[in-house]
Motif scaffolding. Structure first.
Motif, PDB file in Angstrom:
ATOM      1  N   VAL A 151      13.633  39.735  63.067  1.00  0.00           N
ATOM      2  CA  VAL A 151      12.496  40.418  62.439  1.00  0.00           C
ATOM      3  C   VAL A 151      12.269  41.781  63.083  1.00  0.00           C
ATOM      4  CG1 VAL A 151      10.001  40.355  62.049  1.00  0.00           C
ATOM      5  CG2 VAL A 151      11.378  38.299  61.682  1.00  0.00           C
ATOM      6  N   ALA A 152      12.318  41.846  64.408  1.00  0.00           N
ATOM      7  CA  ALA A 152      12.108  43.120  65.096  1.00  0.00           C
ATOM      8  C   ALA A 152      13.154  44.139  64.673  1.00  0.00           C
ATOM      9  CB  ALA A 152      12.142  42.916  66.607  1.00  0.00           C
ATOM     10  N   VAL A 161      14.082  53.699  63.417  1.00  0.00           N
ATOM     11  CA  VAL A 161      14.495  53.640  64.820  1.00  0.00           C
ATOM     12  C   VAL A 161      16.009  53.438  64.858  1.00  0.00           C
ATOM     13  CG1 VAL A 161      14.258  52.365  66.988  1.00  0.00           C
ATOM     14  CG2 VAL A 161      12.255  52.742  65.528  1.00  0.00           C
ATOM     15  N   GLY A 162      16.697  54.167  65.730  1.00  0.00           N
ATOM     16  CA  GLY A 162      18.151  54.117  65.796  1.00  0.00           C
ATOM     17  C   GLY A 162      18.686  52.783  66.265  1.00  0.00           C
ATOM     18  N   ASP A 163      19.917  52.477  65.845  1.00  0.00           N
ATOM     19  CA  ASP A 163      20.522  51.190  66.171  1.00  0.00           C
ATOM     20  C   ASP A 163      20.618  50.938  67.672  1.00  0.00           C
ATOM     21  OD1 ASP A 163      20.796  50.849  63.469  1.00  0.00           O
ATOM     22  OD2 ASP A 163      22.994  50.666  63.487  1.00  0.00           O
ATOM     23  N   ASP A 164      20.974  51.954  68.443  1.00  0.00           N
ATOM     24  CA  ASP A 164      21.107  51.760  69.889  1.00  0.00           C
ATOM     25  C   ASP A 164      19.767  51.374  70.507  1.00  0.00           C
ATOM     26  OD1 ASP A 164      23.813  52.294  69.864  1.00  0.00           O
ATOM     27  OD2 ASP A 164      23.589  54.397  70.430  1.00  0.00           O
ATOM     28  N   THR A 165      18.695  51.983  70.027  1.00  0.00           N
ATOM     29  CA  THR A 165      17.367  51.650  70.537  1.00  0.00           C
ATOM     30  C   THR A 165      16.973  50.241  70.126  1.00  0.00           C
ATOM     31  OG1 THR A 165      16.698  53.967  70.472  1.00  0.00           O
ATOM     32  CG2 THR A 165      14.933  52.334  70.548  1.00  0.00           C
ATOM     33  N   VAL A 166      17.270  49.876  68.877  1.00  0.00           N
ATOM     34  CA  VAL A 166      16.991  48.519  68.405  1.00  0.00           C
ATOM     35  C   VAL A 166      17.753  47.500  69.255  1.00  0.00           C
ATOM     36  CG1 VAL A 166      17.219  46.927  66.462  1.00  0.00           C
ATOM     37  CG2 VAL A 166      16.522  49.288  66.049  1.00  0.00           C
ATOM     38  N   PRO A 196      24.759  29.021  77.384  1.00  0.00           N
ATOM     39  CA  PRO A 196      25.906  28.925  78.280  1.00  0.00           C
ATOM     40  C   PRO A 196      25.608  29.596  79.612  1.00  0.00           C
ATOM     41  CG  PRO A 196      26.268  30.633  76.647  1.00  0.00           C
ATOM     42  CD  PRO A 196      25.002  29.922  76.257  1.00  0.00           C
ATOM     43  N   SER A 197      26.424  29.296  80.577  1.00  0.00           N
ATOM     44  CA  SER A 197      26.237  29.893  81.903  1.00  0.00           C
ATOM     45  C   SER A 197      26.708  31.343  81.857  1.00  0.00           C
ATOM     46  CB  SER A 197      27.030  29.100  82.952  1.00  0.00           C
ATOM     47  OG  SER A 197      26.579  27.779  83.011  1.00  0.00           O
ATOM     48  N   THR A 198      25.810  32.222  81.561  1.00  0.00           N
ATOM     49  CA  THR A 198      26.135  33.648  81.454  1.00  0.00           C
ATOM     50  C   THR A 198      24.969  34.447  81.990  1.00  0.00           C
ATOM     51  OG1 THR A 198      26.557  35.469  79.927  1.00  0.00           O
ATOM     52  CG2 THR A 198      25.292  33.620  79.073  1.00  0.00           C
ATOM     53  N   SER A 199      25.253  35.592  82.564  1.00  0.00           N
ATOM     54  CA  SER A 199      24.188  36.420  83.123  1.00  0.00           C
ATOM     55  C   SER A 199      23.492  37.243  82.055  1.00  0.00           C
ATOM     56  CB  SER A 199      24.763  37.363  84.196  1.00  0.00           C
ATOM     57  OG  SER A 199      25.782  38.185  83.636  1.00  0.00           O
ATOM     58  N   ASP A 200      24.029  37.245  80.837  1.00  0.00           N
ATOM     59  CA  ASP A 200      23.439  38.062  79.780  1.00  0.00           C
ATOM     60  C   ASP A 200      23.257  37.235  78.507  1.00  0.00           C
ATOM     61  OD1 ASP A 200      22.506  39.989  78.116  1.00  0.00           O
ATOM     62  OD2 ASP A 200      24.250  41.299  78.227  1.00  0.00           O
ATOM     63  N   PRO A 201      22.088  36.615  78.330  1.00  0.00           N
ATOM     64  CA  PRO A 201      21.847  35.793  77.139  1.00  0.00           C
ATOM     65  C   PRO A 201      21.534  36.609  75.892  1.00  0.00           C
ATOM     66  CG  PRO A 201      19.905  35.816  78.520  1.00  0.00           C
ATOM     67  CD  PRO A 201      20.958  36.564  79.273  1.00  0.00           C
ATOM     68  N   ALA A 202      21.355  37.932  76.040  1.00  0.00           N
ATOM     69  CA  ALA A 202      21.023  38.784  74.887  1.00  0.00           C
ATOM     70  C   ALA A 202      21.868  40.044  74.905  1.00  0.00           C
ATOM     71  CB  ALA A 202      19.537  39.131  74.905  1.00  0.00           C
ATOM     72  N   PRO A 203      23.174  39.920  74.692  1.00  0.00           N
ATOM     73  CA  PRO A 203      24.050  41.103  74.754  1.00  0.00           C
ATOM     74  C   PRO A 203      23.742  42.083  73.629  1.00  0.00           C
ATOM     75  CG  PRO A 203      25.276  39.166  74.031  1.00  0.00           C
ATOM     76  CD  PRO A 203      23.926  38.683  74.434  1.00  0.00           C
ATOM     77  N   ALA A 204      23.621  43.361  73.973  1.00  0.00           N
ATOM     78  CA  ALA A 204      23.243  44.379  73.000  1.00  0.00           C
ATOM     79  C   ALA A 204      24.217  44.440  71.827  1.00  0.00           C
ATOM     80  CB  ALA A 204      23.158  45.747  73.687  1.00  0.00           C
ATOM     81  N   GLU A 205      25.492  44.163  72.082  1.00  0.00           N
ATOM     82  CA  GLU A 205      26.465  44.248  71.002  1.00  0.00           C
ATOM     83  C   GLU A 205      26.178  43.234  69.889  1.00  0.00           C
ATOM     84  OE1 GLU A 205      28.748  42.121  74.440  1.00  0.00           O
ATOM     85  OE2 GLU A 205      27.191  43.661  74.219  1.00  0.00           O
ATOM     86  N   THR A 206      25.463  42.171  70.219  1.00  0.00           N
ATOM     87  CA  THR A 206      25.063  41.206  69.197  1.00  0.00           C
ATOM     88  C   THR A 206      24.239  41.884  68.105  1.00  0.00           C
ATOM     89  OG1 THR A 206      25.039  39.361  70.763  1.00  0.00           O
ATOM     90  CG2 THR A 206      23.753  39.095  68.756  1.00  0.00           C
ATOM     91  N   MET A 207      23.241  42.647  68.519  1.00  0.00           N
ATOM     92  CA  MET A 207      22.344  43.269  67.539  1.00  0.00           C
ATOM     93  C   MET A 207      23.048  44.397  66.789  1.00  0.00           C
ATOM     94  SD  MET A 207      19.620  43.026  65.972  1.00  0.00           S
ATOM     95  CE  MET A 207      18.983  41.652  66.927  1.00  0.00           C
ATOM     96  N   LEU A 208      23.905  45.143  67.466  1.00  0.00           N
ATOM     97  CA  LEU A 208      24.671  46.180  66.778  1.00  0.00           C
ATOM     98  C   LEU A 208      25.561  45.572  65.701  1.00  0.00           C
ATOM     99  CD1 LEU A 208      25.677  48.390  69.842  1.00  0.00           C
ATOM    100  CD2 LEU A 208      23.944  48.922  68.104  1.00  0.00           C
ATOM    101  N   ALA A 209      26.197  44.450  66.042  1.00  0.00           N
ATOM    102  CA  ALA A 209      27.066  43.790  65.069  1.00  0.00           C
ATOM    103  C   ALA A 209      26.251  43.184  63.927  1.00  0.00           C
ATOM    104  CB  ALA A 209      27.890  42.702  65.760  1.00  0.00           C
ATOM    105  N   PHE A 210      25.084  42.645  64.232  1.00  0.00           N
ATOM    106  CA  PHE A 210      24.234  42.080  63.188  1.00  0.00           C
ATOM    107  C   PHE A 210      23.815  43.148  62.185  1.00  0.00           C
ATOM    108  CE2 PHE A 210      19.728  41.671  61.884  1.00  0.00           C
ATOM    109  CZ  PHE A 210      19.886  40.669  60.927  1.00  0.00           C
TER     110      PHE A 210
END
Length: 246
Positions: A151-152, A161-166, A196-210
């Motif tokens: 939603v955000a 708002v630009g994709d990188d900022t989003v 999963p055991s990961t240090s980044d549960p919200a990788p920025a590339e996820t939102m760019l790809a979405f």
């Protein structure tokens, strides 16, 4: 991501102001009008005063009805307008996903959320956000990352708002996840793992790809909103509500 956007609460970890972001028209998103959050059912009584001081008068709960039944909802209070709009009917967990595959897995789940919400839920959520209410609005799910993140992303993209900022706004959920998991380990040490055991549960590339996938399939973010029944007049109201004047 400006860490000052966070509103600190005792047991709510991802409450953030979506205001202040610049748009492609040289304007900014209004501050103090729209917030995103994780589960407000955990709001502690000691934090009621801080929550009230924000002037939030509308809560849009994106969770499933079984989640609301099992965990409860934001505490009722005079003047608080509560709406439950289920954004996704099927539960899922990323617990068994390998860390290197998390971004792709989440991108696919977010596409599913967006597609299901075309059936009416997305338009309803955005109309609740766009209405000229007396106070601010907050929308939330459980972690404030996945359904809330979709939603955000749609709202911020619509505002210009630009994709990188989003993507940076989405990725900031990593900080709240760390705090939430530390708290969860103290109150429910035997609770099942859901990431999963990961240090980044919200990788920025996820939102760019979405966002790229949404545009590929619907032509644009506005094309997606047209398909969802949130047309030009609705979008104009949302922009009026959320964009600061030049």
């Amino acid at each position: 991501m400006d860490r000052d956007r966070y509103v600190p609460f005792t047991t709510v970890f991802n409450f953030r102001d979506l205001g202040g972001y610049p748009t492609d028209e040289g304007r900014r998103v209004r501050s103090g009008v729209l917030y995103r959050s994780d589960g407000l059912h955990r709001l502690a009584e000691t934090d009621f005063g801080r929550f009230a001081a924000l002037g939030v008068r509308r809560v849009v709960d994106l969770r499933r009805t079984d989640e609301v039944a099992n965990y409860g909802r934001v505490p009722d209070s005079p003047g608080l307008d509560y709406h439950n709009v289920c954004l996704q009917t099927q539960a899922w967990t990323a617990a068994e996903v390998a860390p290197g595959e998390l971004a792709g897995y989440l991108t696919a789940r977010y596409a599913e959320i967006a597609d299901e919400a075309v059936g009416g839920a997305m338009a309803r959520v955005l109309r609740l956000i766009a209405e000229d209410t007396a106070g601010g609005t907050v929308f939330h799910c459980m972690a404030g990352k996945d359904r809330t993140g979709v939603v955000a992303a749609v709202v911020l993209s619509l505002l210009g708002v630009g994709d990188d900022t989003v993507a940076d706004d989405y990725a900031a959920s990593r900080f709240s996840e760390q705090r939430y998991l530390a708290w969860r380990a103290t109150v429910a040490p035997d609770a099942p793992k859901y990431l999963p055991s990961t240090s980044d549960p919200a990788p920025a590339e996820t939102m760019l790809a979405f966002l790229a996938d949404l545009r590929s399939r619907y032509g644009s973010v506005t094309g997606y909103l047209d398909a969802a029944g949130f047309g030009p007049a609705d979008r104009a109201l949302l922009r009026t509500r959320l964009l600061a004047p030049n």
